[in-house]
Design a protein around this motif. Structure first.
Motif, PDB file in Angstrom:
ATOM      1  N   ALA A   1      -4.155   6.592   2.983  1.00  0.00           N
ATOM      2  CA  ALA A   1      -2.955   5.756   3.131  1.00  0.00           C
ATOM      3  C   ALA A   1      -2.176   6.185   4.375  1.00  0.00           C
ATOM      4  O   ALA A   1      -1.628   5.342   5.107  1.00  0.00           O
ATOM      5  N   TYR A   2      -2.146   7.481   4.632  1.00  0.00           N
ATOM      6  CA  TYR A   2      -1.433   7.994   5.824  1.00  0.00           C
ATOM      7  C   TYR A   2      -2.147   7.535   7.093  1.00  0.00           C
ATOM      8  O   TYR A   2      -1.506   7.033   8.024  1.00  0.00           O
TER       9      TYR A   2
ATOM     10  N   GLU B   1       2.170   4.257  -6.093  1.00  0.00           N
ATOM     11  CA  GLU B   1       3.508   4.724  -5.677  1.00  0.00           C
ATOM     12  C   GLU B   1       3.407   5.473  -4.341  1.00  0.00           C
ATOM     13  O   GLU B   1       4.220   5.282  -3.444  1.00  0.00           O
ATOM     14  N   GLU B   2       2.367   6.336  -4.222  1.00  0.00           N
ATOM     15  CA  GLU B   2       2.244   7.095  -2.975  1.00  0.00           C
ATOM     16  C   GLU B   2       1.884   6.155  -1.816  1.00  0.00           C
ATOM     17  O   GLU B   2       2.428   6.268  -0.710  1.00  0.00           O
ATOM     18  N   TYR B   3       0.980   5.229  -2.074  1.00  0.00           N
ATOM     19  CA  TYR B   3       0.616   4.249  -1.036  1.00  0.00           C
ATOM     20  C   TYR B   3       1.864   3.508  -0.552  1.00  0.00           C
ATOM     21  O   TYR B   3       2.081   3.342   0.650  1.00  0.00           O
ATOM     22  N   GLU B   4       2.698   3.084  -1.521  1.00  0.00           N
ATOM     23  CA  GLU B   4       3.880   2.293  -1.127  1.00  0.00           C
ATOM     24  C   GLU B   4       4.902   3.138  -0.367  1.00  0.00           C
ATOM     25  O   GLU B   4       5.498   2.674   0.596  1.00  0.00           O
ATOM     26  N   ALA B   5       5.078   4.389  -0.777  1.00  0.00           N
ATOM     27  CA  ALA B   5       6.041   5.266  -0.088  1.00  0.00           C
ATOM     28  C   ALA B   5       5.574   5.533   1.344  1.00  0.00           C
ATOM     29  O   ALA B   5       6.369   5.474   2.298  1.00  0.00           O
ATOM     30  N   ILE B   6       4.291   5.811   1.495  1.00  0.00           N
ATOM     31  CA  ILE B   6       3.757   6.110   2.837  1.00  0.00           C
ATOM     32  C   ILE B   6       3.810   4.860   3.715  1.00  0.00           C
ATOM     33  O   ILE B   6       4.259   4.904   4.869  1.00  0.00           O
ATOM     34  N   SER B   7       3.382   3.741   3.153  1.00  0.00           N
ATOM     35  CA  SER B   7       3.347   2.504   3.950  1.00  0.00           C
ATOM     36  C   SER B   7       4.748   2.081   4.360  1.00  0.00           C
ATOM     37  O   SER B   7       4.978   1.701   5.518  1.00  0.00           O
ATOM     38  N   SER B   8       5.703   2.141   3.413  1.00  0.00           N
ATOM     39  CA  SER B   8       7.030   1.632   3.777  1.00  0.00           C
ATOM     40  C   SER B   8       7.704   2.538   4.792  1.00  0.00           C
ATOM     41  O   SER B   8       8.334   2.053   5.735  1.00  0.00           O
TER      42      SER B   8
ATOM     43  N   VAL C   1       6.548  10.612   6.308  1.00  0.00           N
ATOM     44  CA  VAL C   1       6.223  11.383   5.107  1.00  0.00           C
ATOM     45  C   VAL C   1       4.738  11.719   5.145  1.00  0.00           C
ATOM     46  O   VAL C   1       3.927  10.885   5.534  1.00  0.00           O
ATOM     47  N   PRO C   2       4.380  12.941   4.747  1.00  0.00           N
ATOM     48  CA  PRO C   2       2.960  13.293   4.759  1.00  0.00           C
ATOM     49  C   PRO C   2       2.268  12.675   3.553  1.00  0.00           C
ATOM     50  O   PRO C   2       2.899  12.400   2.548  1.00  0.00           O
ATOM     51  N   GLY C   3       1.004  12.421   3.672  1.00  0.00           N
ATOM     52  CA  GLY C   3       0.239  11.919   2.530  1.00  0.00           C
ATOM     53  C   GLY C   3      -0.715  12.996   2.088  1.00  0.00           C
ATOM     54  O   GLY C   3      -1.606  13.378   2.837  1.00  0.00           O
ATOM     55  N   SER C   4      -0.515  13.501   0.892  1.00  0.00           N
ATOM     56  CA  SER C   4      -1.323  14.660   0.508  1.00  0.00           C
ATOM     57  C   SER C   4      -2.552  14.295  -0.309  1.00  0.00           C
ATOM     58  O   SER C   4      -3.504  15.053  -0.369  1.00  0.00           O
ATOM     59  N   ARG C   5      -2.539  13.132  -0.980  1.00  0.00           N
ATOM     60  CA  ARG C   5      -3.639  12.864  -1.919  1.00  0.00           C
ATOM     61  C   ARG C   5      -4.786  12.078  -1.289  1.00  0.00           C
ATOM     62  O   ARG C   5      -4.562  11.157  -0.512  1.00  0.00           O
ATOM     63  N   ARG C   6      -6.026  12.450  -1.661  1.00  0.00           N
ATOM     64  CA  ARG C   6      -7.220  11.800  -1.110  1.00  0.00           C
ATOM     65  C   ARG C   6      -7.565  10.565  -1.958  1.00  0.00           C
ATOM     66  O   ARG C   6      -6.922  10.284  -2.953  1.00  0.00           O
ATOM     67  N   THR C   7      -8.663   9.915  -1.616  1.00  0.00           N
ATOM     68  CA  THR C   7      -9.002   8.626  -2.235  1.00  0.00           C
ATOM     69  C   THR C   7      -8.993   8.630  -3.767  1.00  0.00           C
ATOM     70  O   THR C   7      -8.386   7.765  -4.367  1.00  0.00           O
ATOM     71  N   PRO C   8      -9.658   9.589  -4.447  1.00  0.00           N
ATOM     72  CA  PRO C   8      -9.729   9.460  -5.906  1.00  0.00           C
ATOM     73  C   PRO C   8      -8.382   9.633  -6.602  1.00  0.00           C
ATOM     74  O   PRO C   8      -8.176   9.112  -7.699  1.00  0.00           O
ATOM     75  N   GLU C   9      -7.466  10.377  -5.969  1.00  0.00           N
ATOM     76  CA  GLU C   9      -6.205  10.678  -6.656  1.00  0.00           C
ATOM     77  C   GLU C   9      -5.056   9.776  -6.226  1.00  0.00           C
ATOM     78  O   GLU C   9      -3.975   9.827  -6.819  1.00  0.00           O
ATOM     79  N   ILE C  10      -5.253   8.989  -5.185  1.00  0.00           N
ATOM     80  CA  ILE C  10      -4.088   8.286  -4.626  1.00  0.00           C
ATOM     81  C   ILE C  10      -3.515   7.279  -5.631  1.00  0.00           C
ATOM     82  O   ILE C  10      -4.257   6.647  -6.390  1.00  0.00           O
TER      83      ILE C  10
END
Ligand SMILES: NC(=O)c1ccc[n+]([C@@H]2O[C@H](COP(=O)([O-])OP(=O)(O)OC[C@H]3O[C@@H](n4cnc5c(N)ncnc54)[C@H](O)[C@@H]3O)[C@@H](O)[C@H]2O)c1
Length: 260
Positions: free
Chosen positions: A164-165, A114-121, A102-111
């Protein structure tokens, strides 16, 4: 054994007679779909898997040597069922190409968490589970080859790419080396492809300005194609790479060769 096992093993090509499980086989022009098509052209029989359902149409387009199976690579139950299906269908597993991501679209301030967990898993747990079950399926027949999909973003950082990506893909490199070291004695080779910016289906929608910037990062001054990623995966999966294990190969037109 199921009916598909009657599909004869092709006798020609780089991957003649091999059985490959390929994840991330989404719609046409995803890297996974192009990889599945190339592997069949090179003589492999394939289990084409994806979470989305798109694997059904893609496998039908490729032909009878590609059989679809829907699975979420973050579910151990579903990954175990995927390899049980591959063994039941073809009687063996020689190759895993783990393309799903899955691509990670959000940068540090917006992450977000939920997005961290989806990308990591998807990238870490998905690589761990698919590699674990691939080794189990391959070991009884003397081993095989695993190719994981990392990213040029696993080596260094670009402001456009989610932290996260990048972190998850660095973890894919580490898992690749771990599985190579732990399972070399069982005849299992484990390597990774690290694509630079590649014109897979989703990237054809990138706005023109960003497209020019990302393409310009490569020494070759252009984006890669899914076919160029698939060709390197096919080589790594083939017997021509018989003394290659534990490496991560940038397939990035020279992006990571630059100082900045
Ligand atoms: N395209 C690029 O520029 C680029 C660059 C570097 C790395 N990569 C990596 O290459 C791989 C393929 O890239 P792509 O551009 O074709 O991506 P994509 O997003 O178009 O395709 C990824 C596929 O993985 C599937 N998937 C996602 N989560 C899954 C899960 N939990 N279980 C099973 N399937 C799942 C999706 O449904 C999709 O079909 C990815 O791992 C990506 O991170 C791509």
């Amino acid at each position: 054994m199921s009916q598909q096992s009657a599909t004869p093993a092709p006798k020609h090509g780089l991957l003649a007679g091999k059985v490959a499980v390929i994840t991330g086989v989404g719609a046409a022009e995803t890297i996974g779909a192009v990889t599945a098509g190339l592997f069949v052209e090179e003589g492999a029989r394939v289990v084409a898997t994806d979470i989305s359902g798109a694997q059904n149409e893609t496998a039908a387009e490729i032909g009878p040597a590609a059989v679809p199976f829907q699975a979420d690579i973050t579910s151990e139950e579903q990954v175990a069922a995927l390899f049980a299906f591959a063994l039941d269908t073809y009687g063996r597993v020689d190759i895993l190409v783990n393309v799903a991501g899955v691509p990670g679209s959000r940068r540090t301030p917006e992450i977000t968490v939920e997005e961290y967990e989806a990308i990591s898993s998807t990238h870490l747990l998905g690589t761990l589970l698919t590699n674990k079950h691939a080794v189990r399926a391959m070991a009884p027949t003397g081993g095989g080859a695993i190719v994981n999909f990392s990213s040029a973003a696993s080596f260094n950082i670009d402001e456009r790419i989610s932290p996260a990506y990048s972190a998850a893909k660095s973890g894919v490199n580490s898992l690749t080396k771990s599985f190579a070291v732990h399972h070399g004695g069982q005849g299992v080779r484990v390597n990774a492809v690290a694509p630079g910016f590649t014109l897979s289906k989703k990237n054809t929608r990138v706005p023109a300005e960003a497209l020019a910037q990302l393409s310009g990062k490569a020494a070759l001054g252009r984006p890669g194609t899914p076919q160029e990623q698939a060709q390197v995966a096919a080589f790594l999966a083939s017997d021509r790479a018989s003394f290659l294990t534990g490496v991560v190969i940038p397939v990035d037109g020279g992006w990571t060769a630059r100082l900045a």
